[in-house]
Design a protein around this motif. Sequence first.
Motif, mmCIF file in Angstrom:
data_model
loop_
_atom_site.group_PDB
_atom_site.id
_atom_site.type_symbol
_atom_site.label_atom_id
_atom_site.label_comp_id
_atom_site.label_asym_id
_atom_site.label_seq_id
_atom_site.Cartn_x
_atom_site.Cartn_y
_atom_site.Cartn_z
ATOM 1 N N PHE A 1 2.091 -2.771 -11.049
ATOM 2 C CA PHE A 1 1.403 -1.932 -10.071
ATOM 3 C C PHE A 1 -0.102 -2.029 -10.292
ATOM 4 O O PHE A 1 -0.563 -2.402 -11.370
ATOM 5 N N VAL A 2 -0.853 -1.634 -9.272
ATOM 6 C CA VAL A 2 -2.312 -1.608 -9.402
ATOM 7 C C VAL A 2 -2.790 -0.236 -8.943
ATOM 8 O O VAL A 2 -2.239 0.341 -8.005
ATOM 9 N N PRO B 1 0.196 9.526 -6.313
ATOM 10 C CA PRO B 1 1.540 9.906 -5.858
ATOM 11 C C PRO B 1 2.370 8.712 -5.394
ATOM 12 O O PRO B 1 3.597 8.720 -5.546
ATOM 13 N N ARG B 2 1.708 7.679 -4.886
ATOM 14 C CA ARG B 2 2.469 6.485 -4.464
ATOM 15 C C ARG B 2 3.145 5.832 -5.666
ATOM 16 O O ARG B 2 4.305 5.428 -5.608
ATOM 17 N N ILE B 3 2.398 5.717 -6.761
ATOM 18 C CA ILE B 3 2.947 5.038 -7.947
ATOM 19 C C ILE B 3 4.040 5.892 -8.589
ATOM 20 O O ILE B 3 5.129 5.389 -8.913
ATOM 21 N N GLY C 1 -7.798 12.401 -0.446
ATOM 22 C CA GLY C 1 -8.346 11.052 -0.512
ATOM 23 C C GLY C 1 -7.956 10.319 0.731
ATOM 24 O O GLY C 1 -6.999 10.702 1.398
ATOM 25 N N ARG C 2 -8.721 9.319 1.099
ATOM 26 C CA ARG C 2 -8.332 8.583 2.292
ATOM 27 C C ARG C 2 -7.829 7.210 1.887
ATOM 28 O O ARG C 2 -7.977 6.793 0.742
ATOM 29 N N GLU C 3 -7.282 6.508 2.828
ATOM 30 C CA GLU C 3 -6.749 5.184 2.538
ATOM 31 C C GLU C 3 -7.868 4.259 2.107
ATOM 32 O O GLU C 3 -8.991 4.359 2.577
ATOM 33 N N ASP C 4 -7.555 3.379 1.187
ATOM 34 C CA ASP C 4 -8.574 2.452 0.724
ATOM 35 C C ASP C 4 -8.568 1.151 1.505
ATOM 36 O O ASP C 4 -9.423 0.312 1.324
ATOM 37 N N ASP C 5 -7.584 0.959 2.322
ATOM 38 C CA ASP C 5 -7.553 -0.329 3.031
ATOM 39 C C ASP C 5 -6.968 -0.149 4.399
ATOM 40 O O ASP C 5 -6.633 0.946 4.797
ATOM 41 N N ALA D 1 0.813 -1.224 0.000
ATOM 42 C CA ALA D 1 0.000 0.000 0.000
ATOM 43 C C ALA D 1 0.845 1.271 0.000
ATOM 44 O O ALA D 1 0.313 2.354 -0.232
ATOM 45 N N THR D 2 2.143 1.185 0.229
ATOM 46 C CA THR D 2 2.950 2.415 0.187
ATOM 47 C C THR D 2 3.413 2.745 -1.234
ATOM 48 O O THR D 2 3.696 3.893 -1.539
#
Length: 350
Positions: A303-304, A329-331, A346-350, A292-293
């Motif tokens: 990547f997803v 931004p992570r990707i 945005g908030r975390e999805d998981d 997730a990072t």
Amino acid sequence: MAEHFHVAIIGAGPIGIELAVALKNAGIDYVQIDAGQIGTTISWYPPEMIFHSSADRLSLAGVPIQVPNQQKLTREEYLAYLRSLVLQFNLKVRTYEKVVDATRLPNGTFELRTTSMAGERRYHVDIVVLAIGAFHAPRMLDIPGEDLPHVSHYFGDPHAYFQKNLLIVGGRNSSVETAVRCQRAGANVTISYRRADFDPNVVKFWLLPEIRSMIRDQRVRFLPRTVAVEIRRGSVLLAPTDESGALIPDSPLQEVDADFVLLMTGYRQDATLFEMFGVQLHGQDCQPTYDATTMETNAPGVFVAGTAVAGTPPRKVTVIVETCHVHIPRIVGAITGQRVAGLAPGREDD
Ligand SMILES: Cc1cc2nc3c(=O)[nH]c(=O)nc-3n(C[C@H](O)[C@H](O)[C@H](O)COP(=O)(O)OP(=O)(O)OC[C@H]3O[C@@H](n4cnc5c(N)ncnc54)[C@H](O)[C@@H]3O)c2cc1C
């Protein structure tokens, strides 16, 4: 002869487009491929459907959305916004081209094979981002008659059902919205839902009072705790369910008139590409495995992004556009080796 790019983005839905803008701004050589037109998933929503997300949460790449009446967006307005983004950032999307095969080459890069009306193409890429979404195909009921011509899993134009008996199967957002719109368009609507009542956490808050008043005034017929077991020409057989929504075996069946049947039973992800790339799927949702990072999956270089991370949730869909902006931004950070400031809230999805 294969074309070479550093990155391939597979999918040009909202999040694929937001990622393309970010890669372009970062000067990264990429290609973007979509099996259909940009925003394909949104293009098959019913005409004039209103998003439950507010416009600011659907805005992409830092480009605000202004709506004349400050209300939520329609399908048409959002598709127009996506087209504007592609024009504004001069994105090159290879549309109507489906990625059908993927192989890892001995040097760790990938060969992709696509098909389109123009024929087959091959690409060599170092990195792949799967922004393929999660709504590839309807969830089938697997009952006799599901493939008859008057049966559909997609709601199109309510006009089609004017003065016809329409049976809608399901009791979630899509079913309720379909019922309200078709009743107003002059259809004789019946809803079959396997549960006792609608879930206020799932149905859009402005639709719930509407459907309840339609049922109360007998403008819509509601058959709770029933499940379709067979579709015939002109009618549907329904069986009763227990409190959990499961079919009660060997119970007497009810036959309901239906010129048309809409099975609004949700959608599922096609995990074929994940499997081709060696991405492990886990849990009952068949979610891809990723860090997730960085959004890199267990398959190095793959990547997803976007709602593709969700797999096929058996219950409420909670991974939506607003929860996926953070993937960008992570990707970009992982690909460039630099941390990038967030482009949109945005908030975390998981
Ligand atoms: C009726 C309805 C209402 C909704 N309302 C909302 C809402 O209010 N707010 C919200 O945030 N979300 C809503 N959603 C969900 C919404 O559709 C997603 O949030 C959004 O489309 C996700 O964007 P995405 O870019 O992750 O994926 P998608 O938009 O699904 O894009 C994926 C793209 O990948 C392409 N693709 C897939 N496989 C391949 C392949 N093999 N080769 C090439 N291309 C491929 C597809 O053609 C598609 O264009 C709703 C969904 C439905 C059905």
